[in-house]
Design an enzyme around this catalytic site. Structure first.
Site, PDB file in Angstrom:
ATOM      1  N   PHE A 155     -19.020  34.643  17.435  1.00  0.00           N
ATOM      2  CA  PHE A 155     -18.148  35.886  17.104  1.00  0.00           C
ATOM      3  C   PHE A 155     -18.956  36.984  16.356  1.00  0.00           C
ATOM      4  O   PHE A 155     -18.542  38.100  16.466  1.00  0.00           O
ATOM      5  CB  PHE A 155     -17.133  35.328  16.189  1.00  0.00           C
ATOM      6  CG  PHE A 155     -17.347  35.322  14.824  1.00  0.00           C
ATOM      7  CD1 PHE A 155     -17.744  34.315  13.883  1.00  0.00           C
ATOM      8  CD2 PHE A 155     -16.485  36.432  13.815  1.00  0.00           C
ATOM      9  CE1 PHE A 155     -17.926  34.575  12.469  1.00  0.00           C
ATOM     10  CE2 PHE A 155     -16.881  36.597  12.613  1.00  0.00           C
ATOM     11  CZ  PHE A 155     -17.623  35.450  11.887  1.00  0.00           C
ATOM     12  N   LYS A 156     -20.052  36.368  15.847  1.00  0.00           N
ATOM     13  CA  LYS A 156     -20.827  37.496  14.992  1.00  0.00           C
ATOM     14  C   LYS A 156     -21.316  38.637  15.887  1.00  0.00           C
ATOM     15  O   LYS A 156     -21.592  39.639  15.666  1.00  0.00           O
ATOM     16  CB  LYS A 156     -21.971  37.091  14.281  1.00  0.00           C
ATOM     17  CG  LYS A 156     -21.319  35.851  13.031  1.00  0.00           C
ATOM     18  CD  LYS A 156     -22.568  35.489  12.207  1.00  0.00           C
ATOM     19  CE  LYS A 156     -21.887  34.701  11.012  1.00  0.00           C
ATOM     20  NZ  LYS A 156     -21.189  33.537  11.279  1.00  0.00           N
ATOM     21  N   ASP A 157     -21.606  38.316  17.277  1.00  0.00           N
ATOM     22  CA  ASP A 157     -21.918  39.379  18.149  1.00  0.00           C
ATOM     23  C   ASP A 157     -20.974  40.601  18.075  1.00  0.00           C
ATOM     24  O   ASP A 157     -21.447  41.845  18.184  1.00  0.00           O
ATOM     25  CB  ASP A 157     -22.040  38.796  19.502  1.00  0.00           C
ATOM     26  CG  ASP A 157     -23.167  37.727  19.672  1.00  0.00           C
ATOM     27  OD1 ASP A 157     -24.171  38.159  19.298  1.00  0.00           O
ATOM     28  OD2 ASP A 157     -22.676  36.854  20.724  1.00  0.00           O
TER      29      ASP A 157
ATOM     30  N   LEU B 198     -22.283  42.366  15.525  1.00  0.00           N
ATOM     31  CA  LEU B 198     -23.593  42.807  15.242  1.00  0.00           C
ATOM     32  C   LEU B 198     -24.258  43.666  16.679  1.00  0.00           C
ATOM     33  O   LEU B 198     -25.137  44.396  16.347  1.00  0.00           O
ATOM     34  CB  LEU B 198     -24.452  41.583  15.131  1.00  0.00           C
ATOM     35  CG  LEU B 198     -24.302  41.180  13.455  1.00  0.00           C
ATOM     36  CD1 LEU B 198     -25.009  39.562  13.225  1.00  0.00           C
ATOM     37  CD2 LEU B 198     -25.142  41.920  12.734  1.00  0.00           C
TER      38      LEU B 198
END
Ligand SMILES: *Cc1c(COP(=O)(O)O)cnc(C)c1O
Length: 498
Positions: free
Chosen positions: A107-109, A112
């Site tokens: 989910f950090k994509d 980021l």
């Protein structure tokens, strides 16, 4: 929109400055000086696709021209494998918000990819360079690296706790060998890495001279990008079910993701409850259930991205919870820094603030949930998402559908899936493609000075730093001539992962 610090020690700054600053210069975290109420726009926003929704929401918080923001958002989400970016699927009696369709399957994509594009835009505009220092417990590192790899004007130094991230997470990071990417395997825990980061960011001379920036979840732009999918997920589920309110179950580590949920609620999105789910590293669950925010040992679990004791975004929550008083925040954070504990005056009943409730999904609950979802619904949850689902299901309500955030693709954690189901079921072509790529990382001691020296040697000396400290420079040079700063042992590694 201007940004202020939770500790009240800086003049308000604009969005771009807030993004470049990362941590506020007074040690606090940056927040917008007000949160816009968008209740009257919900119906219109519900009709938008993901990039358009992101654009409308973010433009309330940024200082970029509309056309630039629109372009940044489009570029950031074009690479996702789902046209919906974050689709919602119904599984049994919960709705799973799949946040893992980006390049690194985490989910950090979502945040980021946007942040990488945003940095590039601001740096080009200002003709500046940026040296990103990041601490990762797993997914942040690879998502950050994929956000900035190969970009002009940006170098990235990512510290991960050596041997404490999953083999695949490690491989994902260390297999990126672009010149601007430096992977540091730190001999310590994730909290040690975060502590080093805080120390180096508090060294304002170093920070200024070496143009230090952050991609950790303290960066406001990340929180902002994450607010979007709360709206997107709620709209889809409200459409499908006719409900007027929803609940979200959020697997939590650094409190960044769930904090974005509190912002969505403050903006007027009808969220009945945010369910904070931790693994055995339960400082936050203890805090919300008992008012006890006190450090414990970090335990390694099946959900390593949540193996965290000090939740860096929690200060932002405290700021609002304690009546937006920087003085109170300053006092509490000082107490916490010296004693490692806070007794918070807010463990009163079902939910301490009418919004957040909390619980622990331990290893057994995690495995049980993965197994059950696989057997009953033929759906594979990764262990982080399973923590969220297992706790979320304790807080079901008939009129408020439960949306469970799925924060990683199961193929990132195949060992846990096999442990739960008895079979090697979790695969993804992206992970399989990594197997034969060589990796690069350097093993370093868990000391701020070591990391500082490492960065200096890679960035090259800045004229300002040389002027007043000739002796330090001589030392640096002798270290450099030996090839590596002291305390740094190079590690070449081209083993495949699991
Ligand atoms: C980072 C991460 C989390 C925790 O998110 P926070 O914003 O740190 O609370 C949960 N699951 C996965 C897969 C993650 O990478």
């Amino acid at each position: 929109m201007q940004y202020i610090s939770t500790r009240g020690g800086i003049e308000p700054v604009g969005f771009s400055d807030a993004v470049m600053m990362g941590l506020a210069r007074d040690g606090g975290l940056l927040l917008p000086e007000c949160i816009p109420d968008v209740s009257d726009r919900l119906a219109a926003w519900a009709a938008l696709d993901y990039p358009d929704l992101a654009f409308e929401l973010m433009r309330l918080f940024v200082d970029l021209p509309d056309k630039d923001l629109k372009q940044l958002v489009q570029t950031s989400y074009a690479g996702f494998r789902s046209t919906e970016v974050t689709p919602v699927v119904q599984v049994g009696n919960v709705h799973v918000l799949e946040l893992w369709h980006g390049p690194t399957l985490a989910f950090k994509d979502v945040a980021l990819q946007f942040l990488g594009n945003l940095f590039e835009h601001i740096l080009k505009d200002r003709e500046q360079d940026l040296n990103i220092l990041a601490a990762t417990s797993g997914d942040t590192g690879s998502a950050a690296i994929y956000g900035v790899r190969g970009r002009d004007r940006i170098r990235i130094f990512v510290m991960h706790p050596k041997g404490r991230v999953s083999p695949i997470q490690e491989h994902q990071m260390t297999s990126v060998t672009d010149d601007n990417v430096h992977n540091l395997a730190v001999e310590g825990t994730f909290d040690d890495c975060q502590e080093i980061m805080k120390t180096l960011f508090a060294d304002l001379d170093f920070k200024d001279t070496y143009e230090l920036g952050s991609v950790n979840s303290i960066n406001w732009a990340r929180v902002l990008a994450q607010v979007v999918y709360y709206f997107y997920g709620a709209f889809r589920v409200m459409e499908r079910t006719g409900a007027e309110r929803v609940r979200f179950a959020v697997p939590t580590g650094n409190f960044g993701d769930i904090f974005a949920g509190t912002i969505a609620a403050r903006m007027g999105l009808p969220i009945g409850r945010l369910i904070l789910a931790t693994n055995e590293n339960n400082i936050l669950a203890r805090c919300f259930c008992e008012g006890d925010y006190s450090l414990g040992e970090v335990h390694a679990t099946l959900s390593p991205s949540m193996d965290i004791q000090v939740a860096s975004n929690f200060e932002r929550y405290l700021y609002y919870r304690l009546g937006e008083s920087p003085e109170t925040v300053r006092i509490l954070m000082k107490t916490f820094a010296t004693t490692g504990r806070l007794a918070l005056p807010f463990s009163d009943g079902e939910s301490i603030d009418g919004l957040i409730v909390a619980g622990v999904g331990d290893t057994e609950a995690t495995l049980q949930t993965i197994r059950e979802f696989h057997e009953e619904h033929d759906y594979l949850l990764d262990p982080h998402s399973a923590v969220g689902v297992s706790v979320g299901r304790r807080f079901m309500d008939e009129s408020e559908p439960m949306i469970c955030l799925a924060t990683a693709h199961p193929a990132k954690f195949p060992a846990a899936i096999e442990q739960a189901t008895g079979n090697d079921l979790a695969h993804h072509e992206v992970i399989e493609a990594l197997a034969d790529i060589p990796t690069r990382s350097d093993v370093v001691a868990a000391e701020a000075d070591t990391i500082r020296a490492y960065m200096v040697s890679r960035i090259g000396k800045k004229p300002d730093a040389v002027d007043d400290e000739p002796e330090t420079v001589a030392t640096d040079e002798s270290e450099l001539s030996e090839g590596e700063p002291q305390g740094v042992a190079p590690e070449q590694n081209d083993e495949g992962s699991e």
